[in-house]
Design a protein around this motif. Structure first.
Motif, PDB file in Angstrom:
ATOM      1  N   LEU A 144      -8.647   3.488  -0.857  1.00 41.38           N
ATOM      2  CA  LEU A 144      -8.070   2.478  -1.737  1.00 41.38           C
ATOM      3  C   LEU A 144      -9.133   1.445  -2.076  1.00 41.38           C
ATOM      4  O   LEU A 144      -9.793   0.900  -1.186  1.00 41.38           O
ATOM      5  CB  LEU A 144      -6.872   1.809  -1.066  1.00 41.38           C
ATOM      6  N   ASP A 145      -9.313   1.181  -3.355  1.00 42.04           N
ATOM      7  CA  ASP A 145     -10.315   0.212  -3.783  1.00 42.04           C
ATOM      8  C   ASP A 145      -9.950  -1.178  -3.258  1.00 42.04           C
ATOM      9  O   ASP A 145      -8.781  -1.574  -3.288  1.00 42.04           O
ATOM     10  CB  ASP A 145     -10.398   0.186  -5.312  1.00 42.04           C
ATOM     11  N   PRO A 146     -10.929  -1.942  -2.767  1.00 43.64           N
ATOM     12  CA  PRO A 146     -10.645  -3.291  -2.245  1.00 43.64           C
ATOM     13  C   PRO A 146      -9.954  -4.206  -3.252  1.00 43.64           C
ATOM     14  O   PRO A 146      -9.235  -5.127  -2.857  1.00 43.64           O
ATOM     15  CB  PRO A 146     -12.037  -3.823  -1.877  1.00 43.64           C
ATOM     16  N   VAL A 147     -10.174  -3.963  -4.543  1.00 48.60           N
ATOM     17  CA  VAL A 147      -9.511  -4.789  -5.561  1.00 48.60           C
ATOM     18  C   VAL A 147      -7.997  -4.690  -5.427  1.00 48.60           C
ATOM     19  O   VAL A 147      -7.279  -5.693  -5.533  1.00 48.60           O
ATOM     20  CB  VAL A 147      -9.956  -4.358  -6.975  1.00 48.60           C
ATOM     21  N   TRP A 148      -7.497  -3.470  -5.191  1.00 48.73           N
ATOM     22  CA  TRP A 148      -6.056  -3.282  -5.018  1.00 48.73           C
ATOM     23  C   TRP A 148      -5.622  -3.652  -3.606  1.00 48.73           C
ATOM     24  O   TRP A 148      -4.519  -4.170  -3.408  1.00 48.73           O
ATOM     25  CB  TRP A 148      -5.673  -1.838  -5.325  1.00 48.73           C
ATOM     26  N   ALA A 149      -6.480  -3.388  -2.627  1.00 49.54           N
ATOM     27  CA  ALA A 149      -6.121  -3.670  -1.237  1.00 49.54           C
ATOM     28  C   ALA A 149      -5.860  -5.153  -1.011  1.00 49.54           C
ATOM     29  O   ALA A 149      -4.952  -5.527  -0.256  1.00 49.54           O
ATOM     30  CB  ALA A 149      -7.235  -3.183  -0.305  1.00 49.54           C
ATOM     31  N   GLN A 150      -6.622  -6.013  -1.684  1.00 50.66           N
ATOM     32  CA  GLN A 150      -6.493  -7.441  -1.421  1.00 50.66           C
ATOM     33  C   GLN A 150      -5.271  -8.077  -2.073  1.00 50.66           C
ATOM     34  O   GLN A 150      -4.923  -9.217  -1.765  1.00 50.66           O
ATOM     35  CB  GLN A 150      -7.757  -8.170  -1.884  1.00 50.66           C
ATOM     36  N   ILE A 151      -4.592  -7.341  -2.981  1.00 44.57           N
ATOM     37  CA  ILE A 151      -3.392  -7.908  -3.612  1.00 44.57           C
ATOM     38  C   ILE A 151      -2.110  -7.231  -3.137  1.00 44.57           C
ATOM     39  O   ILE A 151      -1.017  -7.651  -3.514  1.00 44.57           O
ATOM     40  CB  ILE A 151      -3.487  -7.844  -5.152  1.00 44.57           C
ATOM     41  N   LEU A 152      -2.227  -6.187  -2.310  1.00 42.01           N
ATOM     42  CA  LEU A 152      -1.028  -5.471  -1.871  1.00 42.01           C
ATOM     43  C   LEU A 152      -0.137  -6.320  -0.969  1.00 42.01           C
ATOM     44  O   LEU A 152       1.044  -6.029  -0.817  1.00 42.01           O
ATOM     45  CB  LEU A 152      -1.413  -4.188  -1.134  1.00 42.01           C
TER      46      LEU A 152
END
Length: 530
Positions: free
Chosen positions: A437-445
């Motif tokens: 999972l890209d960190p961009v998506w991980a940090q907003i989940l």
């Protein structure tokens, strides 16, 4: 509207309701033109408050009273045609016709009863999610020719506005039975003011700025102010819904290679290097400066180009009402979650990789929107397709199949809602436990609002990918950047199974294309629901 403090709206509702029930305008409104205008303005403002608070019973009653008042004013003050107020009545009637009861079967707001509680959301592993961001602010802007709106609140921005609110459960919001006062004035059961009108159990709503037809300077000023005030753990949502142009390139006839709009923008961002002494050099200044002369020659073949943009005004205003991808680049020094609803959404791909500090998350609508609703309904008489999927996904699924509220039984809808909710939760867990999972998506989940948008986007992408009339037609499929893991690809068995189960409930399995590996329900030959 700017602070998104529910208590402010609640206080406004109490104030306006007191004016209405005490009939402050009872005496002299039809003898004094100025007093009649004040009463009309009061009703319009009260309507807006009730609309945002989702007090639909009061909205319909106020609309009826506004109609009667405008008609009476036209008869009494015959020297004035009240053209503007007739337009206000037409706008709210058209708005309510589009935003039907079917679209509001369940709250658009985040409900602790219907949506997962933030405390039970699956956590992403620390190495993947370097930060845990929270949605603090949102900029919502929409403009389409002849779109449904009331005042400066369009149907698209209204739905997004509602979707970024907590569904209140305080005593103030409990449904109150209405009763008529004298001369048809409205009343309602009195509110117990000793109880707190705010709901202390809910977190604060994200702040929202709703912009209608903003000029570029106004839009940038609002973004700059919000970014300046954004806390370290905050993320800014930018929602733009508008028609646009994808840009074009011009090349000498019969020769040369021209790049698409996204490539043009990226090349434009990367073509200049700023040195410490303040001078700048261009990597495209001459073929000799390029390590690859043939590539430089290809760039030179395009004698001119312009990039695409979104148009938030009349074409005659030039660039004053146009928002380009490059206009958002300076603000990528802060975390941005960008949603583009446009036929020119593809040009905003150029933002990815050109950020100035923080990588942006982008959800992009299809370039071609499949018509939904009745056959005579234009795209913007029911709202934009991706926006409907993001705010009311099951209703969007039904509208795509041509099913309206009158065609569906509540038991069927509740079963479908349960299936979809279970699938969304499963997909959220799949994302949270994914190794790539890209960190961009991980940090907003970890943010409930942004997580819900992302999961509904995944559902929208799966439905449009498998839908017969948009199957293998990339221009009808939404995109996101950066890419999501293959585990949530629309063609995986888990996603196809979820779609086929929903389609079976509505007798519409023949409207989708499934692989042979997916077990189809027994009634696949039953056809589409009429």
């Amino acid at each position: 509207m700017r602070t998104s403090e529910a208590s402010y709206l609640s206080e406004a509702y109490i104030f306006y309701e007191a004016i209405l029930t005490r009939e402050y305008f009872k005496e002299g409104s039809f003898q004094d033109f100025n007093l009649a205008n004040k009463q009309l303005r009061f009703l319009a403002r009260f309507l807006m408050v009730c609309l945002v608070l989702n007090r639909r019973e009061m909205v319909h009653q106020l609309v009826n009273q506004l109609k009667m008042l405008v008609d009476e004013c036209k008869r009494t003050f015959q020297d004035t045609d009240f053209k503007e107020w007739k337009l206000v009545v037409q706008e709210i009637v058209r708005f309510l016709k589009a935003d039907t009861a079917f679209m509001n079967i369940r709250p658009l707001r985040y409900s602790l009863v219907l949506d997962p509680h933030p405390d039970v959301l699956p956590h992403v592993a620390a190495p993947v999610a370097r930060k845990n961001l929270r949605l603090r602010d949102a900029v919502l802007s929409s403009y389409h020719h002849n779109e449904v709106k009331f005042s400066e609140l369009t149907l698209d921005t209204f739905r997004m506005l509602q979707c970024l609110e907590w569904e209140p459960s305080g005593s103030f919001y409990l449904s109150a039975g209405g009763k008529n006062g004298q001369n048809g004035a409205l009343g309602s059961s009195r509110i117990n003011h000793s109880q707190d009108i705010a709901d202390p159990t809910l977190p604060p709503n994200p702040r929202k700025a709703v912009l209608y037809r903003p000029s570029l300077t106004h839009f940038i000023a609002v973004l700059a102010t919000i970014c300046e005030e954004l806390p370290p753990d905050g993320v800014l949502l930018v929602y733009l819904s508008a028609s646009g142009t994808t840009g074009h390139t011009l090349s000498p006839s019969g020769s040369g290679t021209c790049f698409n709009a996204a490539e043009n923008i990226t090349r434009d961002f990367q073509s200049h290097t700023i040195h410490s002494d303040g001078t700048s050099t261009s990597s495209m200044s001459s073929p000799s400066n390029s390590p690859n002369p043939s590539a430089s020659q290809k760039k030179g073949d395009c004698i001119s180009y312009h990039t695409g943009c979104l148009q938030f005004g009349n074409c005659g205003s030039g660039g004053l009402n146009c928002i380009y991808p490059s206009d958002l680049i300076p603000f990528t020094r802060r975390p941005l979650f960008i949603i583009i609803e446009s036929d020119a959404s593809e040009v905003f791909k150029a933002i990815s990789g050109a950020e100035k500090g923080e990588r942006a998350a982008l959800l992009l609508s299809p370039n071609c929107s499949f018509p939904i609703g009745s056959s005579d309904a234009s795209r913007h008489s029911v709202g934009s397709l991706l926006t409907i999927f993001l705010t009311a996904p099951l209703q969007a699924f039904c509208l795509l199949l041509g099913i309206s509220g009158s065609d569906i039984e509540m038991d069927t809808y509740k079963h479908a809602e349960s299936l979809l909710s279970s699938s969304l939760n499963d997909w959220g867990l799949t994302l949270a436990t994914s190794d790539n999972l890209d960190p961009v998506w991980a940090q907003i989940l970890g943010d409930q609002f942004l997580r819900r948008f992302l999961l509904r986007f995944i559902f929208c992408r799966a439905v449009l990918t498998l839908f017969v009339q948009t199957y293998n037609k990339e221009e009808f499929h939404p995109e996101c950047m950066p890419a999501l893991p293959d585990a949530v690809s629309p063609r995986t068995s888990a996603f196809q199974t979820a779609v086929v189960q929903l389609a079976k409930l509505f007798h519409a399995t023949k409207r989708f294309v499934f692989t042979e590996a997916i077990p189809l329900p027994d009634d696949i030959n039953s056809g589409t629901r009429s």
